[in-house]
Design an enzyme around this catalytic site. Sequence first.
Site, PDB file in Angstrom:
ATOM      1  N   GLY A 312      38.268  34.442  39.865  1.00  0.00           N
ATOM      2  CA  GLY A 312      37.897  35.645  39.114  1.00  0.00           C
ATOM      3  C   GLY A 312      36.660  35.411  38.267  1.00  0.00           C
ATOM      4  O   GLY A 312      35.803  34.576  38.591  1.00  0.00           O
ATOM      5  N   SER A 313      36.606  36.113  37.126  1.00  0.00           N
ATOM      6  CA  SER A 313      35.373  36.158  36.340  1.00  0.00           C
ATOM      7  C   SER A 313      34.887  34.818  35.796  1.00  0.00           C
ATOM      8  O   SER A 313      33.707  34.685  35.473  1.00  0.00           O
ATOM      9  CB  SER A 313      35.544  37.120  35.168  1.00  0.00           C
ATOM     10  N   ALA A 314      35.782  33.833  35.666  1.00  0.00           N
ATOM     11  CA  ALA A 314      35.322  32.530  35.177  1.00  0.00           C
ATOM     12  C   ALA A 314      34.286  31.964  36.147  1.00  0.00           C
ATOM     13  O   ALA A 314      33.418  31.173  35.780  1.00  0.00           O
ATOM     14  CB  ALA A 314      36.500  31.565  35.029  1.00  0.00           C
ATOM     15  N   PHE A 315      34.376  32.439  37.398  1.00  0.00           N
ATOM     16  CA  PHE A 315      33.471  31.940  38.421  1.00  0.00           C
ATOM     17  C   PHE A 315      32.048  32.474  38.245  1.00  0.00           C
ATOM     18  O   PHE A 315      31.104  31.977  38.850  1.00  0.00           O
ATOM     19  CB  PHE A 315      34.003  32.308  39.810  1.00  0.00           C
ATOM     20  N   LYS A 316      31.899  33.503  37.392  1.00  0.00           N
ATOM     21  CA  LYS A 316      30.555  34.032  37.126  1.00  0.00           C
ATOM     22  C   LYS A 316      29.661  32.933  36.547  1.00  0.00           C
ATOM     23  O   LYS A 316      28.439  33.022  36.613  1.00  0.00           O
ATOM     24  CB  LYS A 316      30.642  35.237  36.186  1.00  0.00           C
TER      25      LYS A 316
END
Length: 651
Positions: A312-316
């Site tokens: 999810g967004s942590a991968f941004k």
Amino acid sequence: MYPVVKNRTYNRRKLLVVAGVLFAVCVGLIGRLFWLMVIKSEEYAKRATELHERERSIKAERGIIYDRNGVALASNVPVCTISVIHAQITDPERVIAELSERLGLGEETVRKRVEKNSSIERIKSNVPKETADEIRNLGLDGVMIDEDYKRYYPYETLASRVIGFTGSDNQGIIGLEVEYDEFLMGTDGRILTLATAHGAEIEDAAENRIEPVAGYDLYTSLDMNIQSYAEQAAEKVLKAKNANRVSLIVMNPQNGEIYAMANVPEFNLNEPYVLTEAMLSGVEEELDDETKTELLNAMWRNPCISDTYEPGSAFKIVTATAALEEGVVSLNDTFYCPGYKIVEDRQIRCHKSGGHGSETFVQGIQNSCNPVFMEIGARVGINSLYQYFKKLGLFERTGVDLPGEAGSIMHKAENVGAVELATISFGQSFQITPLQMLRAVSAVVNGGRLVTPHIGVTIKSQDGTVIKTLDYEESDGAVSEETSEIMKELLESVVSEGTGKRAYLPGFRIGGKTATSEKLPRRSGRYIASFVGFAPAENPQVVAIVMIDEPEGIYYGGTIAAPVIKEVFADVLPYLGIEEEYTEEETEEYRTASFPVPSLVGMSVNETKELLKSYEFGEIHYLGEGDTVTEQFPLAGESVKQNSDLILYLE
Ligand SMILES: [Zn+2]
């Protein structure tokens, strides 16, 4: 010519005689062998066993597993094995009575073994030393006491899936106990007491004792205190959110040393075959063997390394790093988010349905805006993006020194269309392990060094001699120093101003990123709330990830996961000697004006309004419909600064 022929005939005859004799001898020998091997074998085997049955093995002392401060996490306790030698017993009734009473065994069981006419008969193993000493003091003829060791875990549940446990044969079954088995195991010794077939011991057998060799000790990077902080924080949110489980890893991003790896609820290493309450919830009372084995395997599994998830967004963090490295975006580039982005025939939504409107790249990260990341992901392109995945170790296992590590699940580059690329850019449609995520983030914030997460540091003998210093691979250049510097600042701003602000800890500079991942299949309403954070932001000494699996009620990573890392860092940073440095503003605002959050769960809206009059909260958000507070964030007892927001969930 003639004599030669005669001679040949003579020789042939002679040969025939010799062959005949040999044949007879062979037949005789074979017959004798047949007699010995087949007809008499049973008797010989029996005699041989009786002679050798007195070869008792002496278990080697297994090596100790230490934490980084020399605290024993896995050690041994002396136990004893009680046996009887039938031929030496002079008072069988007393032996039966004393042993059955002191060992808590049925009289019939003991009697059977005492009366059995064998060379040596084991009555009970793993007998506590005190009990064995009492029995020894009785001076009973024919009762043998052998000292032995049993694996013992002083902190019981601490880091259970990391440390692991051993089986009755002293062999590692999971965790470090398996990974370092060859070093920890040692070599068993033997007592070669010779006895006659009638059980009488042969004198002077003492010299036939082969002493056991103790195993080597394993010194690890685990820190019992940090592990405890991590488990406490994880337990707290597990309970508050009634989650399936909570996993938390704390690591040194500079060298990959793992300080803590928690997966709550943990299980008791001294009773590894007892299923925890959590494992038994919703299970019928009678378990068949197969189901029990399945549940035990599930209980022993280490989700930090064996389970994959959509980050999810942590991968941004990874997408932003690739975009900066490729030079396809600069910090002040502007974007516009209407709440979605059209990609081919799809409309892919932002988490903020009304949209973030006009925003810079910096604000895009702070807002965790999906359209911004879909856009920069498209600019980078799948081939370049995968180059960075590779540099950040996302296509390979981390190489952590624990058994059972899973690898990532990725689309092949040639199968990635515009839609897949868009979703990959914000952390969906592929899976990695939490430890892979933590390793990639470490490389982003440590200046671009890809480290190998690990626990084992040194192997030493009992007297402290170093047997082996464990080395782990490291490679430079995953990310440029320049991009690393920018990313640290950007991620610090996520915590100080963006979606990660619930990880903000006055006096410390923390960077991080929140994530809320929907579990597959989608739309089943099951989520993983997570947060990955590091500190101090300018020179990270610690990096941590928390995963809350299937929280009930509020499930946003920024709301429920960020405070967990804040709590861990509040304990860990001072513990690691990292001093608080307050800015002038902070000194004034937070140090003087922080207060503990009151408990509001169970109150009505009016009651909370009345109570909160005497507190200096900022905005108070009432979410959900109803009049009773069922959840609150921050949790009761947490220390917050003046003007902090408060979220109350109503039902
Ligand atoms: Zn947006």
